[in-house]
Design a protein around this motif. Structure first.
Motif, short mmCIF file in Angstrom:
data_model
loop_
_atom_site.label_atom_id
_atom_site.label_comp_id
_atom_site.label_asym_id
_atom_site.label_seq_id
_atom_site.Cartn_x
_atom_site.Cartn_y
_atom_site.Cartn_z
N LEU A 245 0.81 -1.21 0.00
CA LEU A 245 0.00 0.00 0.00
C LEU A 245 0.85 1.26 0.00
O LEU A 245 0.38 2.33 -0.39
N LYS A 246 2.11 1.14 0.42
CA LYS A 246 2.96 2.33 0.46
C LYS A 246 3.28 2.85 -0.95
O LYS A 246 3.79 3.98 -1.09
N LEU A 247 2.99 2.05 -1.98
CA LEU A 247 3.14 2.55 -3.34
C LEU A 247 2.32 3.82 -3.54
O LEU A 247 2.75 4.75 -4.25
N PHE A 248 1.17 3.88 -2.89
CA PHE A 248 0.26 5.00 -3.10
C PHE A 248 0.64 6.22 -2.27
O PHE A 248 -0.02 7.25 -2.36
N SER A 249 1.70 6.09 -1.46
CA SER A 249 2.18 7.26 -0.74
C SER A 249 2.96 8.20 -1.66
O SER A 249 3.20 9.35 -1.30
N VAL B 63 -1.90 9.45 -8.80
CA VAL B 63 -2.55 10.27 -9.83
C VAL B 63 -2.34 9.66 -11.21
O VAL B 63 -3.26 9.57 -12.02
N GLY B 64 -1.09 9.24 -11.49
CA GLY B 64 -0.79 8.65 -12.79
C GLY B 64 -1.56 7.37 -13.03
O GLY B 64 -2.01 7.10 -14.17
N LEU B 65 -1.74 6.55 -11.99
CA LEU B 65 -2.45 5.29 -12.14
C LEU B 65 -3.92 5.54 -12.50
O LEU B 65 -4.46 4.92 -13.42
N ILE B 66 -4.55 6.47 -11.78
CA ILE B 66 -5.95 6.79 -12.06
C ILE B 66 -6.09 7.45 -13.43
O ILE B 66 -6.99 7.12 -14.22
N GLY B 67 -5.18 8.39 -13.72
CA GLY B 67 -5.23 9.05 -15.02
C GLY B 67 -5.03 8.08 -16.17
O GLY B 67 -5.71 8.17 -17.20
N GLU C 194 13.34 -0.05 -4.64
CA GLU C 194 12.71 -1.21 -4.01
C GLU C 194 11.29 -1.42 -4.50
O GLU C 194 10.83 -2.56 -4.66
N ASP C 195 10.58 -0.33 -4.76
CA ASP C 195 9.18 -0.43 -5.14
C ASP C 195 8.95 -0.40 -6.65
O ASP C 195 7.82 -0.56 -7.10
N ALA C 196 10.01 -0.20 -7.42
CA ALA C 196 9.84 -0.02 -8.87
C ALA C 196 9.24 -1.25 -9.53
O ALA C 196 8.33 -1.13 -10.37
N GLY C 197 9.72 -2.44 -9.16
CA GLY C 197 9.22 -3.67 -9.79
C GLY C 197 7.75 -3.89 -9.49
O GLY C 197 6.95 -4.17 -10.38
N SER C 198 7.38 -3.74 -8.21
CA SER C 198 5.98 -3.93 -7.82
C SER C 198 5.09 -2.87 -8.45
O SER C 198 3.99 -3.17 -8.94
N GLY C 199 5.56 -1.61 -8.47
CA GLY C 199 4.78 -0.55 -9.07
C GLY C 199 4.57 -0.75 -10.56
O GLY C 199 3.47 -0.52 -11.09
N ASN C 200 5.61 -1.20 -11.26
CA ASN C 200 5.50 -1.45 -12.69
C ASN C 200 4.52 -2.59 -12.97
O ASN C 200 3.77 -2.56 -13.94
N SER C 201 4.52 -3.61 -12.11
CA SER C 201 3.61 -4.73 -12.28
C SER C 201 2.16 -4.29 -12.11
O SER C 201 1.29 -4.65 -12.91
N LEU C 202 1.89 -3.49 -11.06
CA LEU C 202 0.53 -2.98 -10.86
C LEU C 202 0.13 -2.06 -12.00
O LEU C 202 -1.01 -2.10 -12.49
N PHE C 203 1.06 -1.26 -12.47
CA PHE C 203 0.80 -0.35 -13.58
C PHE C 203 0.43 -1.14 -14.84
O PHE C 203 -0.50 -0.77 -15.57
#
Length: 466
Positions: free
Chosen positions: A254-258, A264-268, A384-393
């Motif tokens: 959940l800290k990805l959304f911090s 904003v980019g994900l919703i947009g 650290e969060d780039a891989g997880s964030g890219n996967s969710l993206f």
């Protein structure tokens, strides 16, 4: 084989897999009316052929990295190509819409692993200073697919049959299988961290429920069913929040959304891509069903958009450096949405030069939009969060593509039935999906200052949605 030769072979293997995947996402659209006629269905009821593929990819993409760690990159990449080829064969031999949709699901299983695992193999084999250049090389294959896909699909339909839009994957895949077995470095499985199956199931349930809710025809006796599916999807999404808080290693932290620009980019991205993803589905149908174009003609008409998109990529970095992400995305989103609305004005009497101009403007602006949205969404994440964030993206990208097709096709059916005019159905649908895209401009207004442009912007680093 020398190290340089091995790396070159790896890049070509991954590029071939990316080409096969990107070709498949564009070649089908031109052939949908012919497929519908062959399977005794309606062209505007063929959305499941697209949605089944994109939704499967969205659900399985997060597991690709874990599979590579658990079973080895070489073994899983070989399996991905094999499954994709088998799915293509099943698609070509389908005799009903249901069979074709199931075959597309099988294709999606393989396709979900092609780019992520290929990119992972490159990351583990290429040195840091060469990684950006390697990704740029691979991304060329992703650009070629959308350029040749619609035209090739139209030519296959007219010259041979629609079955060849899937059979073309067989020789490409066969060469890929040989190359993987011959050139890809052998890798051993490692102690992969536990995979969050429960979290993946919750998010998959959310995506499936939302997609089915949108797909459900707007009829009185089906309204309760669609509402129930929407509520189910919302509950699954909300249930993930407390679940992720309790779990030490959730699928997506959940800290990805911090990071404000990530949220904003994900919703947009989701809102913008819903609108723009409907266009590649609706345009070939409009051209063939209402304008009287042949499949080949309609496929060739998509060339201006693809070529303009490729040329426009070099403009992204200078424009963002000058105006910043917030201003660039605000203005460019308005251009993309306006171009989509302009498609509503195309009719049998529209001059060809006007059609080409609108397509070129849409292609150029949409290409820059994707690259800028990708960059601003991910650039603020930690290593650290780039891989997880890219996967969710990537999941959100694929979900948006499926929702765009479902919403676009559903709107055409709804307006056509209410007004008794398919032509007006297409026109109003383009207006609606264009407005959806325009709404995302309001989302991008909330971007925080992100004026620094990463080195990858404008080099077309590959991503699920490009």
């Amino acid at each position: 084989m020398s190290k340089d030769s091995s790396q070159t072979a790896l890049l070509w293997i991954v590029a071939a897999g990316f080409f096969m995947q990107s070709l498949d996402t564009t070649i089908v659209n031109t052939a949908l009316p012919s497929i519908a006629h062959s399977l005794h269905g309606k062209p505007l009821a063929m959305q499941p052929v697209i949605v089944a593929y994109t939704l499967t990819m969205a659900m399985l993409t997060p597991a690709s990295g874990w599979l590579a760690d658990r079973f080895g990159t070489r073994r899983v990449y070989f399996a991905a190509i094999l499954i994709f080829v088998l799915g293509s064969l099943c698609c070509s031999s389908a005799h009903t819409l249901g069979q074709l949709v199931m075959a597309r699901v099988l294709q999606g299983v393989g396709g979900s692993m092609l780019l992520p695992i290929g990119r992972l193999a490159v990351l583990r084999s290429v040195t840091g200073e060469q990684y950006v250049s390697a990704l740029a090389f691979i991304s060329v294959a992703g650009q070629v697919g959308p350029i040749v896909g619609p035209t090739l699909g139209g030519w296959f339909v007219e010259a041979i049959s629609w079955h060849w839009i899937f059979l073309i994957n067989v020789p490409i895949g066969a060469v890929g299988l040989f190359a993987v077995n011959r050139y890809l470095p052998r890798s051993t499985s490692s102690a992969a961290p536990p995979f969050d199956f429960a979290g993946c199931a919750l998010l998959s349930l959310c995506m499936i429920a939302f997609s089915l809710a949108v797909e459900t025809p707007v009829q009185t006796h089906r309204a309760a069913w669609a509402t129930g599916l929407f509520v189910l999807g919302l509950v699954a999404a909300l249930a993930y929040v407390p679940y992720a808080k309790r779990r030490a290693n959730p699928l997506f932290k959940l800290k990805l959304f911090s990071e404000p620009n990530f949220s904003v980019g994900l919703i947009g991205n989701l809102v913008c891509r819903i609108g723009s993803s409907a266009v590649p589905f609706l345009l070939p149908l409009l051209m063939q069903l209402e304008l009287g174009y042949t499949p080949l003609h309609s496929g060739m008409m998509m060339l201006p958009a693809a070529l303009a998109g490729t040329v426009a990529k070099r403009w992204i970095a200078p424009l963002i450096r000058r105006y910043g992400y917030d201003t660039f995305l605000l203005v460019n989103t308005v251009i993309v949405g306006s171009a989509i609305v302009a498609f509503a004005l195309i009719s049998r009497g529209t001059p060809l030069v006007v059609e080409i101009a609108v397509l070129a403007v849409f292609g150029a602006a949409n290409s820059m939009q994707f690259a800028a949205m990708n960059s601003v969404t991910l650039k603020g994440l930690s290593h650290e969060d780039a891989g997880s964030g890219n996967s969710l993206f990537s999941m959100v990208q694929m979900l948006a593509m499926g929702l765009g097709v479902s919403i676009g096709g559903g709107l055409v059916n709804l307006f056509s039935a209410q007004l008794g005019s398919p032509a007006m159905g297409f026109r109003l649908s383009f207006v609606c999906v264009g407005v959806i895209t325009l709404v995302s401009a309001l989302v991008f207004r909330r971007l925080e200052d992100a004026a620094v442009v990463p080195a990858t912007v404008g080099r077309a680093a590959p991503s699920a949605g490009r």
